[in-house]
Design a protein around this motif. Structure first.
Motif, mmCIF file in Angstrom:
data_model
loop_
_atom_site.group_PDB
_atom_site.id
_atom_site.type_symbol
_atom_site.label_atom_id
_atom_site.label_comp_id
_atom_site.label_asym_id
_atom_site.label_seq_id
_atom_site.Cartn_x
_atom_site.Cartn_y
_atom_site.Cartn_z
ATOM 1 N N PHE A 50 0.818 -1.209 0.000
ATOM 2 C CA PHE A 50 0.000 0.000 0.000
ATOM 3 C C PHE A 50 0.856 1.265 0.000
ATOM 4 O O PHE A 50 0.582 2.218 -0.741
ATOM 5 N N THR A 51 1.906 1.311 0.832
ATOM 6 C CA THR A 51 2.714 2.526 0.918
ATOM 7 C C THR A 51 3.544 2.773 -0.338
ATOM 8 O O THR A 51 4.072 3.878 -0.524
ATOM 9 N N ALA A 52 3.661 1.779 -1.207
ATOM 10 C CA ALA A 52 4.347 1.960 -2.489
ATOM 11 C C ALA A 52 3.370 2.328 -3.607
ATOM 12 O O ALA A 52 3.776 2.495 -4.754
ATOM 13 N N SER A 53 2.099 2.487 -3.258
ATOM 14 C CA SER A 53 1.066 2.723 -4.271
ATOM 15 C C SER A 53 0.941 4.195 -4.637
ATOM 16 O O SER A 53 1.305 5.075 -3.852
ATOM 17 N N HIS A 66 -9.266 4.673 -1.681
ATOM 18 C CA HIS A 66 -9.012 4.776 -3.125
ATOM 19 C C HIS A 66 -8.193 3.582 -3.621
ATOM 20 O O HIS A 66 -8.458 3.043 -4.707
ATOM 21 N N TRP A 67 -7.209 3.177 -2.817
ATOM 22 C CA TRP A 67 -6.419 1.988 -3.177
ATOM 23 C C TRP A 67 -7.321 0.762 -3.253
ATOM 24 O O TRP A 67 -7.227 -0.034 -4.199
ATOM 25 N N SER A 68 -8.187 0.600 -2.269
ATOM 26 C CA SER A 68 -9.070 -0.564 -2.225
ATOM 27 C C SER A 68 -9.967 -0.617 -3.456
ATOM 28 O O SER A 68 -10.194 -1.690 -4.031
ATOM 29 N N LYS A 69 -10.484 0.531 -3.856
ATOM 30 C CA LYS A 69 -11.384 0.546 -5.008
ATOM 31 C C LYS A 69 -10.655 0.176 -6.296
ATOM 32 O O LYS A 69 -11.197 -0.535 -7.141
ATOM 33 N N ARG A 70 -9.415 0.629 -6.412
ATOM 34 C CA ARG A 70 -8.655 0.255 -7.608
ATOM 35 C C ARG A 70 -8.321 -1.234 -7.601
ATOM 36 O O ARG A 70 -8.559 -1.940 -8.602
ATOM 37 N N VAL A 71 -7.787 -1.717 -6.492
ATOM 38 C CA VAL A 71 -7.317 -3.103 -6.442
ATOM 39 C C VAL A 71 -8.485 -4.090 -6.512
ATOM 40 O O VAL A 71 -8.460 -5.056 -7.284
ATOM 41 N N ARG A 125 -11.375 -4.796 3.410
ATOM 42 C CA ARG A 125 -11.215 -3.729 2.439
ATOM 43 C C ARG A 125 -12.352 -3.727 1.430
ATOM 44 O O ARG A 125 -12.560 -2.738 0.729
ATOM 45 N N GLY A 126 -13.089 -4.820 1.349
ATOM 46 C CA GLY A 126 -14.229 -4.884 0.452
ATOM 47 C C GLY A 126 -14.687 -6.317 0.265
ATOM 48 O O GLY A 126 -14.182 -7.245 0.911
ATOM 49 N N ALA A 127 -15.648 -6.471 -0.597
ATOM 50 C CA ALA A 127 -16.179 -7.794 -0.943
ATOM 51 C C ALA A 127 -16.396 -7.834 -2.446
ATOM 52 O O ALA A 127 -16.504 -6.786 -3.101
#
Length: 216
Positions: A50-53, A66-71, A125-127
């Motif tokens: 995550f910190t490299a994103s 935002h990271w979660s939505k992309r991944v 982070r999501g489903a």
């Protein structure tokens, strides 16, 4: 496609499958969902990913969302599924109910969710809602049933305890003091969970989450 296949793909992105279920008509899953897969961080490698994103580097509000939505969006597209996020709402998706229905998470004695591998450090982070019915593993044993419950006495200001509601103002007030530094490096209640001992987060990760909790 199996749940193990999905877990391997999720791990490459810094996530793991943390439960799955066959949603019923009252579970508020998207229409046509035959399997609902819950995804959470794959510790300890998640934080470095995550910190490299680009989301983390952008220094914009809510970078983890935002990271979660992309991944998860990328995974959902590959799996022909629909991503669902706990931050979307109102109305908000019933992630706690889904987690408990998966047979791998339960309400702990301090009313926080506890998960079979992550303990009190569980987060989703999501489903992803899938149109296919996948074979699911048997439910896990509830670790709280045989645990001495150190979580119930770990909070230094008694904001969380056996069977009581979470006193959020007391928690935030303590975090704002010098004595709250130990909690800023990781909630002592969550760290007290025996299952969480094998699911440690870096102090910088805990500080990130605590700062978000305080609205900083």
């Amino acid at each position: 496609m199996t749940l193990a296949d999905l877990d391997r793909a999720a791990r490459a992105a810094g996530l793991r499958v943390r439960g799955a279920l066959y949603p019923g008509p009252d579970d508020d899953a998207p229409e046509g969902t035959r399997t609902l897969v819950l995804l959470g961080p794959d510790e300890p490698g998640f934080w470095a990913i995550f910190t490299a994103s680009p989301e983390y580097a952008a220094s914009k509000p809510d970078p983890l969302d935002h990271w979660s939505k992309r991944v998860l969006g990328t995974l959902a597209e590959a799996w022909h599924g629909t991503p669902i996020f706990p931050s979307d709402g109102p109305p908000y998706a019933p992630f706690v109910r889904w987690a408990e229905a998966s047979g791998h998470a339960w309400t702990s004695p301090v009313h926080l969710l506890v998960q079979a591998e992550a303990g009190l450090f569980i987060s989703y982070r999501g489903a992803i809602a899938l149109p296919d019915r996948l074979a699911l593993p048997a439910p896990s044993p509830n670790p709280c049933l045989t645990c001495p419950s150190p979580c119930t006495t770990a909070c230094p200001v008694g904001a969380m305890g056996l069977g009581q509601d979470y006193d959020v103002p007391a928690c935030k007030a303590h975090l704002a003091t010098a004595e709250g530094a130990a909690c800023m490096a990781g909630c002592l209640v969550r760290r007290a969970c025996p299952v969480s001992q094998d699911f440690r987060r870096p102090p910088s990760q805990s500080a990130f989450h605590m700062a978000a909790f305080l609205g900083e």
